[in-house]
Design a protein around this motif. Structure first.
Motif, mmCIF file in Angstrom:
data_model
loop_
_atom_site.group_PDB
_atom_site.id
_atom_site.type_symbol
_atom_site.label_atom_id
_atom_site.label_comp_id
_atom_site.label_asym_id
_atom_site.label_seq_id
_atom_site.Cartn_x
_atom_site.Cartn_y
_atom_site.Cartn_z
ATOM 1 N N LYS A 206 0.809 -1.216 0.000
ATOM 2 C CA LYS A 206 0.000 0.000 0.000
ATOM 3 C C LYS A 206 0.845 1.270 0.000
ATOM 4 C CE LYS A 206 -3.853 -2.221 2.416
ATOM 5 N NZ LYS A 206 -4.722 -2.207 3.630
ATOM 6 N N PHE A 207 2.100 1.147 0.329
ATOM 7 C CA PHE A 207 3.009 2.296 0.346
ATOM 8 C C PHE A 207 4.433 1.801 0.123
ATOM 9 C CE2 PHE A 207 1.719 1.094 4.690
ATOM 10 C CZ PHE A 207 2.909 0.551 5.154
ATOM 11 N N LEU A 208 5.331 2.743 -0.148
ATOM 12 C CA LEU A 208 6.744 2.453 -0.345
ATOM 13 C C LEU A 208 7.553 3.257 0.668
ATOM 14 C CD1 LEU A 208 6.885 2.809 -4.252
ATOM 15 C CD2 LEU A 208 6.477 0.714 -2.925
ATOM 16 N N TRP A 209 8.676 2.697 1.069
ATOM 17 C CA TRP A 209 9.581 3.395 1.978
ATOM 18 C C TRP A 209 10.916 3.637 1.286
ATOM 19 C CZ3 TRP A 209 8.904 5.719 6.567
ATOM 20 C CH2 TRP A 209 7.787 5.374 7.355
ATOM 21 N N LEU A 210 11.493 4.806 1.538
ATOM 22 C CA LEU A 210 12.806 5.151 1.002
ATOM 23 C C LEU A 210 13.689 5.717 2.112
ATOM 24 C CD1 LEU A 210 10.497 6.236 -1.296
ATOM 25 C CD2 LEU A 210 12.619 6.424 -2.612
ATOM 26 N N HIS A 211 15.009 5.658 1.856
ATOM 27 C CA HIS A 211 15.977 6.296 2.739
ATOM 28 C C HIS A 211 16.405 7.630 2.131
ATOM 29 C CE1 HIS A 211 16.389 2.652 5.115
ATOM 30 N NE2 HIS A 211 16.611 1.956 4.012
ATOM 31 N N LEU B 150 4.562 9.588 -9.412
ATOM 32 C CA LEU B 150 4.440 8.134 -9.392
ATOM 33 C C LEU B 150 3.665 7.667 -10.611
ATOM 34 C CD1 LEU B 150 4.782 5.511 -7.560
ATOM 35 C CD2 LEU B 150 2.457 5.999 -6.767
ATOM 36 N N GLU B 151 4.104 6.561 -11.184
ATOM 37 C CA GLU B 151 3.392 5.953 -12.314
ATOM 38 C C GLU B 151 3.168 4.476 -12.019
ATOM 39 O OE1 GLU B 151 4.038 4.940 -17.075
ATOM 40 O OE2 GLU B 151 5.176 6.602 -16.157
ATOM 41 N N VAL B 152 1.901 4.076 -12.005
ATOM 42 C CA VAL B 152 1.510 2.681 -11.795
ATOM 43 C C VAL B 152 0.436 2.334 -12.822
ATOM 44 C CG1 VAL B 152 0.607 0.964 -10.186
ATOM 45 C CG2 VAL B 152 1.992 2.851 -9.320
ATOM 46 N N ASP B 153 0.638 1.232 -13.546
ATOM 47 C CA ASP B 153 -0.321 0.800 -14.571
ATOM 48 C C ASP B 153 -0.617 1.900 -15.591
ATOM 49 O OD1 ASP B 153 -0.552 -1.701 -13.359
ATOM 50 O OD2 ASP B 153 -2.191 -1.046 -12.067
ATOM 51 N N GLY B 154 0.416 2.672 -15.922
ATOM 52 C CA GLY B 154 0.261 3.715 -16.932
ATOM 53 C C GLY B 154 -0.361 4.997 -16.428
ATOM 54 N N LYS B 155 -0.743 5.055 -15.159
ATOM 55 C CA LYS B 155 -1.369 6.247 -14.591
ATOM 56 C C LYS B 155 -0.346 7.028 -13.776
ATOM 57 C CE LYS B 155 -5.876 3.955 -14.230
ATOM 58 N NZ LYS B 155 -6.953 3.516 -13.297
ATOM 59 N N ILE C 150 5.429 11.367 3.278
ATOM 60 C CA ILE C 150 5.794 11.854 4.606
ATOM 61 C C ILE C 150 7.277 11.606 4.797
ATOM 62 C CG2 ILE C 150 5.416 11.633 7.095
ATOM 63 C CD1 ILE C 150 2.670 10.402 6.423
ATOM 64 N N ILE C 151 8.013 12.622 5.254
ATOM 65 C CA ILE C 151 9.429 12.474 5.557
ATOM 66 C C ILE C 151 9.612 12.588 7.063
ATOM 67 C CG2 ILE C 151 11.733 13.451 5.294
ATOM 68 C CD1 ILE C 151 10.931 14.375 2.518
ATOM 69 N N THR C 152 10.185 11.555 7.652
ATOM 70 C CA THR C 152 10.478 11.533 9.082
ATOM 71 C C THR C 152 11.952 11.233 9.263
ATOM 72 O OG1 THR C 152 8.257 10.679 9.546
ATOM 73 C CG2 THR C 152 9.888 10.502 11.304
ATOM 74 N N ASP C 153 12.701 12.242 9.662
ATOM 75 C CA ASP C 153 14.135 12.099 9.843
ATOM 76 C C ASP C 153 14.770 11.593 8.540
ATOM 77 O OD1 ASP C 153 16.341 12.439 11.693
ATOM 78 O OD2 ASP C 153 16.518 10.269 11.745
ATOM 79 N N THR C 154 15.378 10.433 8.534
ATOM 80 C CA THR C 154 16.064 9.937 7.330
ATOM 81 C C THR C 154 15.226 8.935 6.550
ATOM 82 O OG1 THR C 154 17.150 8.182 8.606
ATOM 83 C CG2 THR C 154 18.331 10.288 8.382
ATOM 84 N N ARG C 155 13.912 8.967 6.745
ATOM 85 C CA ARG C 155 13.018 8.025 6.062
ATOM 86 C C ARG C 155 11.881 8.757 5.366
ATOM 87 N NH1 ARG C 155 12.011 4.794 11.460
ATOM 88 N NH2 ARG C 155 11.855 6.974 12.061
ATOM 89 N N MET C 156 11.459 8.193 4.263
ATOM 90 C CA MET C 156 10.414 8.818 3.449
ATOM 91 C C MET C 156 9.387 7.741 3.056
ATOM 92 S SD MET C 156 10.952 10.806 -0.163
ATOM 93 C CE MET C 156 9.584 11.370 -1.172
ATOM 94 N N GLN C 157 8.121 8.001 3.379
ATOM 95 C CA GLN C 157 7.040 7.074 3.070
ATOM 96 C C GLN C 157 6.169 7.666 1.963
ATOM 97 O OE1 GLN C 157 4.048 6.479 6.105
ATOM 98 N NE2 GLN C 157 3.811 4.324 5.577
ATOM 99 N N VAL C 158 5.999 6.906 0.881
ATOM 100 C CA VAL C 158 5.187 7.340 -0.255
ATOM 101 C C VAL C 158 3.943 6.459 -0.325
ATOM 102 C CG1 VAL C 158 5.095 7.661 -2.749
ATOM 103 C CG2 VAL C 158 7.243 8.103 -1.513
ATOM 104 N N ARG D 108 16.934 6.418 -1.840
ATOM 105 C CA ARG D 108 17.121 5.000 -2.146
ATOM 106 C C ARG D 108 16.002 4.167 -1.542
ATOM 107 N NH1 ARG D 108 22.968 4.089 0.277
ATOM 108 N NH2 ARG D 108 21.884 4.963 2.061
ATOM 109 N N MET D 109 15.580 3.154 -2.276
ATOM 110 C CA MET D 109 14.496 2.309 -1.795
ATOM 111 C C MET D 109 14.931 1.498 -0.582
ATOM 112 S SD MET D 109 11.830 2.850 -3.648
ATOM 113 C CE MET D 109 10.912 1.589 -2.775
ATOM 114 N N ALA D 110 14.049 1.446 0.427
ATOM 115 C CA ALA D 110 14.268 0.555 1.561
ATOM 116 C C ALA D 110 13.958 -0.882 1.125
ATOM 117 C CB ALA D 110 13.377 0.962 2.727
#
Length: 444
Positions: free
Chosen positions: A89-94, A133-138, A145-153, A203-205
């Motif tokens: 349902k979401f992605l996490w990045l560093h 963001l692009e998913v299924d052509g959309k 949300i960015i919290t310290d050194t983490r980013m949730q999309v 970078r992707m977590a």
């Protein structure tokens, strides 16, 4: 009598304090380190099972180095493949540059205690300018949300399991810290600043079958845990700079003089170190193309990460690496003229070559086609295909740090362990294999 009573009371206090201690050595050195039972994804011993999977992250990165502002501006396009059996349902990045903000956890902890990973000064961290963001052509602009050194999309709809893809595009910029937790930074030399860039792009977590999303924050000492993928990197910088990076240089005809191109070819066929750009040529304008800016293109395949360095002060040399399968790779070193001393950096390429050849023959063949050692402000740090070592090291110290950082390519870069959680693993294994390589290099 009073002394006896005082002694008895002292023993009682010690006993009470000891009795209240909650330290359990079994929790630190757990005899059942991998307690999970076997399943379709992993065997009970931790080896891949018949349905083992890894998610994949492929990167296309364009960036520009501004030497006046000491700033990197760029955009990264990440193609994320969800090979897991779960709908995400979401992605996490560093966003590790945020450790250098005055409000970061790293500033509140490591910096206060000092030492190798302390931040000398604050920056604005990773400035995220846009996210799409692009998913299924959309295509959409997702919430994040960015919290310290983490980013949730957050995704508009779950990214489906078993091979479905999402394309995430992020524009970012950051100011290069002078001393960045001994991972990156800037060193002023006689002929220019040396920039060492690491943990520099979003970078992707890792999402795995052990604990799902791995999102431990970056506080300095812990390094990283990343998945694997391919990297296309375009680095634009002033033309008088030499740029080196993880991966293979794709456009040497655009960024090197004809003399340097010929020397590079010679180095690829030489067991002895070949000078690509000499100390005398560092101050010769003819050793660089005449345009104002150049774009250096690199490609790295099946790696966890990429790092790079740039400077107009670089002396550059290289030699061939002979791999046990018969394949060839190239060892390279870049360093300022100040690093040329007795048993100094002019021996670095010899050391890189010996180290890679030793580990390839004894443990597992080096999987990449180049290995670069960069002299700079960083005391010793490793990334796939490139290492950063101190510009002041010579002799046994230079061999020790070079060999150690090269050894880390085998563990954790090839093995892919979680350094942020189990840093002792890669340090322990690498220190162990260093004993054999050092004995061989010193001929016993």
């Amino acid at each position: 009598m009073k002394k006896s009573i005082l002694l008895i009371c002292s023993y009682f206090v010690v006993f009470v304090v000891s009795a209240q201690s909650k330290f359990n050595p079994h929790e630190v050195f757990n005899p059942v380190f991998y307690p999970q039972n076997g399943n379709d994804f992993r065997s009970a011993g931790g080896e891949p099972g018949p349905r083992y999977w890894q998610n994949r992250s492929d990167y296309k990165i364009n960036c520009t180095l501004d030497t006046l502002l000491n700033k990197v501006t760029g955009d990264v396009e990440i193609t994320y493949t969800n090979n897991s059996p779960d709908n995400l349902k979401f992605l996490w990045l560093h966003v590790d540059q945020n450790i250098y903000k005055s409000t970061s956890r790293g500033t509140a902890t490591t910096t206060q205690t000092g030492g190798r990973y302390a931040n000398a000064a604050a920056t604005n961290g990773h400035v995220i300018k846009s996210v799409s963001l692009e998913v299924d052509g959309k295509k959409i602009n997702p919430e994040f949300i960015i919290t310290d050194t983490r980013m949730q999309v957050w995704l508009p709809q779950a990214l489906k399991a078993s091979g479905n893809k999402a394309k995430l595009s992020i524009s970012f910029e950051f100011t290069i810290p002078e001393y960045g937790t001994d991972r990156m930074g800037r060193l002023s030399t006689r002929n220019g600043v040396i920039y060492q860039l690491a943990q520099w792009y979003p970078r992707m977590a890792v999402y795995d079958d052990v604990q799902g999303w791995n999102i431990l924050p970056y506080v300095g000492a812990g390094e990283f845990y990343l998945g694997y993928g391919d990297f296309d990197i375009n680095i634009t910088a002033p033309a008088n700079l030499i740029v080196v990076s993880s991966g293979d240089l794709l456009n040497e005809k655009d960024v090197l003089t004809q003399t340097q191109q010929a020397r590079l070819v010679n180095a690829q066929n030489s067991d002895k170190t070949v000078i690509i750009r000499s100390a005398e040529e560092v101050i010769d304008r003819r050793s660089r193309p005449t345009s104002s800016n150049l774009t250096w293109r690199f490609k790295m395949q099946n790696a966890r990460d990429v790092a790079w360095a740039a400077s107009r002060s670089f002396v550059w040399d290289a030699a061939r690496i002979n791999l046990p399968s018969g394949k060839k790779a190239i060892a390279m070193s870049v360093y300022p003229v100040e690093s040329i001393k007795r048993d100094g950096w002019q021996r670095s390429t010899e050391m890189v070559k010996a180290s890679v050849e030793h580990y390839s023959n004894k443990w597992f063949e080096y999987p990449y086609s180049s290995m670069v050692n960069v002299a700079g402000i960083v005391g010793g740090m490793e990334y796939p295909g490139i290492i950063f070592c101190s510009h002041s090291d010579t002799g046994a110290d230079l061999w020790g740090v070079t060999d150690h950082e090269v050894g880390h390519i085998w563990f954790p870069m090839i093995v892919g362990s979680n350094e942020r959680k189990y840093a002792w693993m890669d340090e322990g294994f690498t220190s162990f294999i260093n004993t054999f390589s050092t004995k061989e290099f010193n001929k016993g």
